[in-house]
Motif scaffolding. Structure first.
Motif, PDB file in Angstrom:
ATOM      1  N   THR A 295       0.818  -1.211   0.000  1.00 58.23           N
ATOM      2  CA  THR A 295       0.000   0.000   0.000  1.00 58.23           C
ATOM      3  C   THR A 295       0.854   1.264   0.000  1.00 58.23           C
ATOM      4  N   HIS A 296       1.994   1.211   0.689  1.00 56.40           N
ATOM      5  CA  HIS A 296       2.925   2.333   0.678  1.00 56.40           C
ATOM      6  C   HIS A 296       4.257   1.844   1.227  1.00 56.40           C
ATOM      7  N   ILE A 297       5.254   2.734   1.245  1.00 49.92           N
ATOM      8  CA  ILE A 297       6.624   2.262   1.472  1.00 49.92           C
ATOM      9  C   ILE A 297       7.096   2.408   2.911  1.00 49.92           C
ATOM     10  N   HIS A 298       6.223   2.741   3.852  1.00 52.56           N
ATOM     11  CA  HIS A 298       6.631   2.737   5.247  1.00 52.56           C
ATOM     12  C   HIS A 298       7.037   1.315   5.628  1.00 52.56           C
ATOM     13  N   LEU A 299       8.053   1.206   6.471  1.00 48.20           N
ATOM     14  CA  LEU A 299       8.724  -0.077   6.671  1.00 48.20           C
ATOM     15  C   LEU A 299       7.834  -1.155   7.278  1.00 48.20           C
ATOM     16  N   ASP A 300       6.807  -0.765   8.035  1.00 45.09           N
ATOM     17  CA  ASP A 300       5.925  -1.777   8.609  1.00 45.09           C
ATOM     18  C   ASP A 300       5.006  -2.393   7.559  1.00 45.09           C
ATOM     19  N   HIS A 301       4.958  -1.781   6.374  1.00 47.74           N
ATOM     20  CA  HIS A 301       4.112  -2.293   5.294  1.00 47.74           C
ATOM     21  C   HIS A 301       4.915  -2.936   4.165  1.00 47.74           C
ATOM     22  N   SER A 302       6.096  -2.426   3.882  1.00 46.75           N
ATOM     23  CA  SER A 302       6.817  -2.895   2.696  1.00 46.75           C
ATOM     24  C   SER A 302       8.304  -3.138   2.925  1.00 46.75           C
ATOM     25  N   GLY A 303       8.722  -3.225   4.200  1.00 45.73           N
ATOM     26  CA  GLY A 303      10.141  -3.392   4.475  1.00 45.73           C
ATOM     27  C   GLY A 303      10.758  -4.634   3.862  1.00 45.73           C
ATOM     28  N   ALA A 304       9.954  -5.678   3.675  1.00 41.89           N
ATOM     29  CA  ALA A 304      10.460  -6.932   3.102  1.00 41.89           C
ATOM     30  C   ALA A 304      10.196  -7.037   1.604  1.00 41.89           C
ATOM     31  N   ALA A 305       9.713  -5.963   0.967  1.00 42.91           N
ATOM     32  CA  ALA A 305       9.374  -6.023  -0.464  1.00 42.91           C
ATOM     33  C   ALA A 305      10.586  -6.342  -1.318  1.00 42.91           C
ATOM     34  N   GLY A 306      11.744  -5.798  -0.958  1.00 45.48           N
ATOM     35  CA  GLY A 306      12.957  -6.065  -1.726  1.00 45.48           C
ATOM     36  C   GLY A 306      13.326  -7.533  -1.732  1.00 45.48           C
ATOM     37  N   TRP A 307      13.124  -8.192  -0.592  1.00 42.21           N
ATOM     38  CA  TRP A 307      13.416  -9.636  -0.537  1.00 42.21           C
ATOM     39  C   TRP A 307      12.546 -10.380  -1.535  1.00 42.21           C
ATOM     40  N   TRP A 308      11.257 -10.058  -1.564  1.00 42.52           N
ATOM     41  CA  TRP A 308      10.353 -10.741  -2.486  1.00 42.52           C
ATOM     42  C   TRP A 308      10.740 -10.458  -3.936  1.00 42.52           C
ATOM     43  N   ALA A 309      11.085  -9.215  -4.224  1.00 39.27           N
ATOM     44  CA  ALA A 309      11.486  -8.876  -5.595  1.00 39.27           C
ATOM     45  C   ALA A 309      12.743  -9.637  -5.991  1.00 39.27           C
ATOM     46  N   GLN A 310      13.656  -9.823  -5.049  1.00 39.09           N
ATOM     47  CA  GLN A 310      14.887 -10.572  -5.350  1.00 39.09           C
ATOM     48  C   GLN A 310      14.622 -12.059  -5.568  1.00 39.09           C
ATOM     49  N   GLN A 311      13.442 -12.527  -5.150  1.00 35.44           N
ATOM     50  CA  GLN A 311      13.061 -13.924  -5.438  1.00 35.44           C
ATOM     51  C   GLN A 311      12.402 -14.039  -6.817  1.00 35.44           C
ATOM     52  N   GLY A 312      12.260 -12.927  -7.529  1.00 35.20           N
ATOM     53  CA  GLY A 312      11.648 -12.928  -8.849  1.00 35.20           C
ATOM     54  C   GLY A 312      10.178 -12.558  -8.859  1.00 35.20           C
ATOM     55  N   VAL A 313       9.630 -12.151  -7.693  1.00 34.61           N
ATOM     56  CA  VAL A 313       8.227 -11.769  -7.595  1.00 34.61           C
ATOM     57  C   VAL A 313       8.053 -10.328  -8.085  1.00 34.61           C
ATOM     58  N   THR A 314       6.961 -10.048  -8.777  1.00 37.26           N
ATOM     59  CA  THR A 314       6.650  -8.685  -9.197  1.00 37.26           C
ATOM     60  C   THR A 314       6.013  -7.932  -8.045  1.00 37.26           C
ATOM     61  N   VAL A 315       6.541  -6.752  -7.748  1.00 38.04           N
ATOM     62  CA  VAL A 315       6.048  -5.930  -6.651  1.00 38.04           C
ATOM     63  C   VAL A 315       5.355  -4.699  -7.225  1.00 38.04           C
ATOM     64  N   TYR A 316       4.131  -4.451  -6.788  1.00 40.56           N
ATOM     65  CA  TYR A 316       3.327  -3.321  -7.261  1.00 40.56           C
ATOM     66  C   TYR A 316       3.258  -2.267  -6.157  1.00 40.56           C
ATOM     67  N   VAL A 317       3.373  -0.981  -6.561  1.00 40.32           N
ATOM     68  CA  VAL A 317       3.471   0.092  -5.587  1.00 40.32           C
ATOM     69  C   VAL A 317       3.066   1.406  -6.256  1.00 40.32           C
TER      70      VAL A 317
END
Length: 320
Positions: A85-107
């Protein structure tokens, strides 16, 4: 907004079925932030065998998230899409990990550059949290640019054969905030505030630097007009009395804004303002029925002193 308008701990799910539509399941995963229950949720959504994750939580809760996915009978590699929903760390802090696994991240478009290069985000948080930074938020990894997709208002993300998430530009808490409509539900991030299960107190998410009560009102009015049957709050869980929740939360946004304005008019600044606002909010919480344990949970996820800073910053910019 006119004044006349308007879970359980761990894992649970909602099954949504409609005539001529696929069956969709929404699984709530309690991330147990700092070992505490029901203050940060991630949502695993399943449609026609395809999985999407709404919110990742911080890096510190990634083990709990992966465990939760496993308990539902899935593996991380089964998740193909992540929506934050937004980039505050409690919402998206682990987004980079998922993207590095090949997952598409929407923001949100404003948030995309900070997922790709989180250095400014990390530096800003480091100044606030100091030596608690890693304990609170864990590792924050950069997302490969090719795995990040910026969504404009109204953009759709397909899930399964017939379902779509619809991005809703919903500022108020932050200018880089999206809510996601899906069927008759909406994943609201922070724009619909914080509410604990079984506790009527509503905590206004107002951390600096982008609290804006005017934008908040417009976003809440928009959500109300869409007639959702349920909201999925990141903090925490499903709300089914949607009109009442949105109406009450709109009132609360105005209340905290007016409170901080009044305290500033009395000459309070800095720690004095933070302490006075925290005391005022604690009184509201207690009168609403929140006990000591509930107040501790609210403070752990949405610290009142930090919210005072966010509201005061808006007042300063507005010349109040």
């Amino acid at each position: 907004m006119g004044r006349s308008k308007w879970g359980k701990q761990g894992l649970h799910l909602r099954v949504i079925e409609g005539k001529g539509q696929s069956t969709m399941q929404v699984h709530t995963i309690d991330l147990h932030f700092q070992g505490l229950p029901e203050i940060i949720a991630a949502y695993l959504v399943e449609s026609d065998g395809e999985l999407a994750l709404v919110e990742t939580g911080p890096g510190s809760t990634l083990p709990a998230l992966l465990e939760g996915i496993g308990r539902l009978g899935f593996q991380p590699k089964d998740v193909k899409k992540v929506l934050v929903t937004h980039i505050h760390l409690d919402h998206s802090g682990a987004a980079g990990w998922w993207a590095q696994q090949g997952v598409t991240v929407y923001v949100h478009p404003r948030g995309a550059p900070h997922l790709i290069d989180p250095e400014k985000l990390i530096s800003s948080a480091q100044r606030i949290y100091g030596d608690r930074m890693h304990t609170l938020w864990g590792e924050i990894l950069p997302a490969p640019a090719e795995r990040v997709v910026a969504l404009q208002d109204g953009d759709k993300v397909k899930l399964g054969r017939r379902d779509h998430f619809i991005a809703l530009d919903t500022p108020g808490h932050a200018r880089h905030h999206l809510a996601y409509a899906l069927g008759d539900g909406c994943f609201t991030g922070d724009v619909a505030g914080m509410k604990l299960p079984r506790c009527p107190y509503l905590s206004v998410t107002a951390a600096p630097p982008q609290f804006d009560p005017v934008a908040y009102d417009e976003s809440l009015e928009r959500l109300h007009s869409m007639g959702f049957a349920r909201l999925y709050l990141t903090h925490f869980g499903e709300v089914t009395d949607v009109a009442r929740h949105l109406s009450q939360y709109s009132l609360r946004v105005h209340q905290v804004h007016e409170c901080v304005q009044a305290l500033r008019d009395q000459g309070l600044r800095g720690d004095a303002l933070r302490e006075a606002f925290t005391a005022a909010e604690h009184e509201v919480a207690v009168k609403s029925g929140a006990g000591i344990a509930e107040w501790h949970l609210f403070e752990s996820a949405n610290n009142a002193a930090m919210c005072a800073d966010g509201i005061a910053l808006y007042c300063e910019k507005a010349g109040r």
